[in-house]
Design a protein around this motif. Structure first.
Motif: not given
Length: 898
Positions: A161-163, A166-168, A180-183, A252-254
């Motif tokens: 997710l970090d790579a 994206q943010l979950m 909240v996972i990722g950025n 999921q956010l991107r």
């Protein structure tokens, strides 16, 4: 515990209930034989031991709760209180044997069976426990391996997710706080990090926030998936994908970039335009005015509901199919001609406005048709103005009627429209301001009219005409009527009323109130002057009418004769009023004369006056004056003060003359009787000190120095007294000349070098650059500085310093003398400049108390002023301000004397 053990009571009841022998007895076995069997005894031992465990625990608890006595503790140590195991076993065994009788073989078999059962149970239980422990260890190992595998997968998922930037966001069931996972990685610095991403309103546009929150709420409630894009406050696009997994809701956010960003942006624009088009369509359909659209061939392509209703066409499809026209052929041609004419004249070809009669809903109505040409095609709207046209005609008739009516008025009236153009005026308006009707008929604006009135001097004089005109024309923006007063240069006064016109604009009404104001002003001035004069007079005034009744009186009259408030009410007669006055002055002749002056029938009325010596010690001068309307005014003036002052002044004048003579005599005596001997003493002392008649030893020189010092001090005091006396007598004349501040400071300091050296005091002199000179009496200025420095030396400690600062302002020269001595208490500052005010300190005996008084007198003689400030324990500062160009007059001399 029962005597026979735990089962003793049962055994006893069993024995009492049996009437026959035990069944074991029939076989020839006694109960004693049965109880003697080893197996049976072993079994009973186990039962007894197991039955005794609760009792022993209970006894142990009771013994722990209650402290033992010394004897009980000794028995416990000796083992007397604890029964032995054989005894415990023996009791229940014998009891059971006695109770059940005794077949040894049966009891032995029962015991063996129980032992075997217990052994098998213990073995099976041990085997089961060992097996369960082995299985639990295997399950624990498997669980640990599964946890490690899941942790590895979780780390891999988070890294993925970090790579992928994206943010979950994960909601676990109904849990309110998600994970909240990722950025999100973007150039948008407004994108938050961590849980702050959940505050969508802080970084998304408001319309996007509402859509996203509604989609997330539906996802969590019903599990409905969604894919939406939202726009950030900086214009970037973020994609939201919502789905469910198990009992979890995942979003999921991107950040969208490149072609995908452009595509979504276009979709947003299309969606926005579609919404705008839908809103406009709804708005146009709700409008009561027919609206239509044509293509480049002039064919109808769309119309609103009002158009369909106006042409009686059932629905929009039927109208478009039949091409039902709202405008007839002549109307359409008229619109086309306007377009052509505008294009030929270089005007706006895209817009055509025409008022046309149209048959709508089977009725003939008047419409204002607006047609706009938009390549390719055109749009149009028709506004029903039938009622408006009827109202305009009625309004025109009403305007004509009102115009004829207003033209007959003598009050000037003018009406201006919203553009400040003159729309109506009557004949009185033209006559009042001497304006040419031809000029007014050209509908000038109000600015031009005001300028013309200003030239004709028909406006009030103003210091700032443009500001006044701007304020006057603000009536066009007001919603309420305003009143203005114009006082014209020719003496006329106009009351101008500016009222908002219902048709926009302003209506002005000019009322000439010159005569009325003049009458009111004179009348009000008379009344006000009379009332104010009488009410504020210290003389008692009372007016009686021709019938002898009281008409008016002022408060002073009531105070002089001690009248109560109700005694002068009801218009009492003059006889009753003056009868009350006799309490303070009982003279029948005087009161009869005053009454006769009011109600007498003489052909010629004359005034009466005199003086009353009242019994309360006051003197009143009275007068009765006849008035033109037949009334009579009486006045009573309290002259007690004047009489008393007159007598006091006479006595005081005599005393002052005597005191003045005594003062002059004293000054002469001081001048000749004190000053001359002191001068001789000082001269002879100086002669002795010069050793002209022989040398002096140290003791003689010390005596001559003391004589010189004391004589100089006494001479200074005498000079100060003489200066104050001459100031009080008003005979001091300043010899004005140019004074150099630096020279004055230096001269004053040189006369005090001995005292400065005696105390080892350092003198700091600070003079501003370009001080220049000022006009004053050089001798008196040096004397002021001398006294200030001398006073500072007296109250300064040895080894200290005194500062002298000279400053120049545009109008004054300021000297400030400051010491660092003991200072003055705050209560002493008010009397510091009083004469003969001296304060003794530990290191200073105090002088005559004339130094600061002389300073203040001479500074005020120059027209200056002196101020003092002091902080006890830190020092004192005296500030003297001399005007650069003093205006010496008698008033300043008097102030200095005071």
């Amino acid at each position: 515990m029962p005597k026979n053990g735990l089962f003793g009571e049962i055994i006893r009841t069993h024995r009492l209930g049996r009437s026959k022998a035990s069944p074991y007895s029939s076989k020839g076995l006694s109960s004693r034989d049965a109880s003697s069997s080893p197996s049976f005894r072993f079994f009973l031992t186990l039962v007894a031991i197991s039955s005794l465990f609760p009792a022993a625990a209970l006894a142990q608890a009771e013994e722990a709760a209650a402290p033992l006595s010394d004897a009980a503790q000794q028995k416990l140590v000796a083992g007397e209180l604890l029964p032995s195991i054989p005894a415990l076993v023996e009791r229940p065994t014998s009891s059971l044997t006695e109770s059940f009788g005794g077949n040894p073989l049966q009891w032995e078999m029962l015991g063996l069976a129980l032992i075997c059962a217990l052994t098998i149970f213990v073995l099976i239980a041990g085997w089961a426990v060992m097996r369960e422990r082995r299985r639990s260890r295997e399950r624990l190992i498997n669980a640990m391996e599964a946890i490690q595998t899941l942790q590895t997968k979780l780390d891999r998922s988070e890294s993925l997710l970090d790579a992928t930037d994206q943010l979950m966001i994960i909601w676990n069931g109904n849990q309110e706080q998600p994970v909240v996972i990722g950025n999100l990685v973007s150039n948008d610095h407004l994108l938050p990090v961590g849980n702050a991403i959940l505050a969508f309103g802080n970084w998304l546009q408001i319309d996007s926030v509402q859509d996203i929150e509604a989609a997330i709420a539906k996802l969590r409630a019903t599990g409905q998936r969604f894919v939406q894009s939202a726009q950030t406050l900086n214009g970037n696009l973020v994609e939201f994908r919502g789905r469910t997994s198990g009992g979890r809701a995942l979003v999921q956010l991107r950040v969208l970039e490149g072609d995908e960003h452009d595509r979504v942006r276009l979709e947003h624009e299309v969606s926005r335009h579609r919404k705008e088009l839908g809103r406009m369509s709804t708005l146009l359909n709700s409008m009561p005015m027919p609206v239509w659209s044509r293509d480049e061939d002039g064919q109808l392509t769309w119309a609103n509901d009002a158009y369909v209703k106006a042409v009686d066409g059932g629905d929009l499809e039927a109208v478009l199919e039949d091409q039902s026209e709202l405008l007839d052929h002549r109307g359409r041609e008229a619109v086309l001609q306007i377009h052509e004419r505008r294009s030929q004249t270089g005007g706006d070809k895209d817009l055509a406005i025409k008022r046309l009669p149209i048959i709508a809903e089977g009725k003939r109505k008047i419409f204002d048709v607006t047609d706009i040409y938009l390549h390719p095609g055109s749009v149009g709207i028709a506004t029903d103005v039938s009622d408006l046209e009827s109202a305009e005609k009625a309004l025109d008739r009403m305007h004509l009627f009102y115009a004829n009516t207003l033209d007959q008025l003598t009050t000037p009236v003018a009406i201006f429209d919203s553009s400040q153009q003159l729309q109506f005026y009557n004949a009185a308006y033209s006559s009042q301001f001497n304006l040419d009707p031809a000029f007014l008929d050209s509908n000038p604006d109000e600015n031009a009219i005001l300028e013309k009135l200003r030239i004709n001097r028909s406006l009030p004089e103003q210091a700032n005409f443009h500001e006044w005109k701007k304020k006057f024309l603000s009536s066009y923006r007001d919603v309420e009527a305003h009143e203005h007063w114009w006082h014209l240069p020719d003496g006329q006064s106009l009351r101008v009323i500016a009222a908002p016109n219902p048709d926009a604009g302003v209506i002005y009404i000019f009322e000439n109130v010159t005569e009325r104001l003049d009458l009111e002003k004179r009348y009000n001035a008379l009344i006000r002057m009379q009332s104010e004069t009488l009410d504020h007079l210290n003389d008692g005034v009372v007016v009686f009418g021709s019938d002898g009744r009281l008409r008016m009186s002022n408060p002073a009259f009531s105070r002089l004769w001690d009248f109560q408030e109700d005694q002068l009410e009801g218009e009492p007669h003059v006889a009753a009023v003056l009868e009350l006055c006799r309490r303070k002055y009982d003279s029948t002749k005087v009161w009869a004369t005053l009454i006769g002056s009011v109600v007498g029938l003489e052909d010629k009325r004359e005034g009466v006056m005199g003086r009353m010596d009242c019994i309360d010690g006051r003197f009143l001068d009275y007068a009765s004056i006849p008035l033109p309307d037949g009334a009579t005014m009486m006045t009573f003036v309290d002259v007690t003060g004047n009489v008393t002052v007159e007598r006091s002044l006479q006595e005081r004048n005599e005393a002052l003359l005597a005191a003045d003579q005594l003062k002059n005599t004293f000054i002469q005596h001081v001048s000749y009787e004190l000053r001359s001997p002191l001068t001789n003493i000082i001269g002879f002392t100086e002669l002795l000190t010069s050793e002209s008649f022989g040398s002096l030893n140290e003791r003689q020189r010390e005596y001559t120095d003391h004589i010189m010092t004391s004589s100089s001090s006494l001479l200074a005091i005498v000079n100060d007294i003489l200066d104050l006396a001459t100031i009080d007598a008003g005979i001091v004349v300043l010899e004005l000349a140019e004074v150099d501040p630096v020279d004055s400071i230096r001269a004053a300091a040189e006369g005090l070098q001995d005292r400065l050296a005696e105390k080892n005091i350092h003198l700091d002199i600070s003079v501003a650059e370009s001080m220049g000179q000022f006009k004053g009496d050089p001798k008196r200025v040096r004397q002021v500085l001398f006294n200030l420095i001398s006073n500072a030396i007296s109250f300064s400690d040895p080894e200290s310093s005194i500062s002298i600062v000279a400053e120049r302002t545009p109008s004054d020269i300021i000297f400030t003398v400051s010491d660092h001595g003991c200072g003055m208490p705050e209560e002493y500052l008010g009397s510091a400049f009083d004469r003969f005010e001296s304060r003794t300190t530990e290191t200073n005996r105090g002088g005559a108390g004339l130094g600061l008084s002389i300073v203040k007198s001479f500074v005020e003689l120059h027209g200056g002023k002196v101020t003092i400030s002091s902080n006890e324990g830190k020092g004192t500062s005296v500030l003297c301000s001399f005007p650069i160009d003093p205006q010496i007059d008698a008033q300043s001399t008097t102030a200095a004397a005071e």
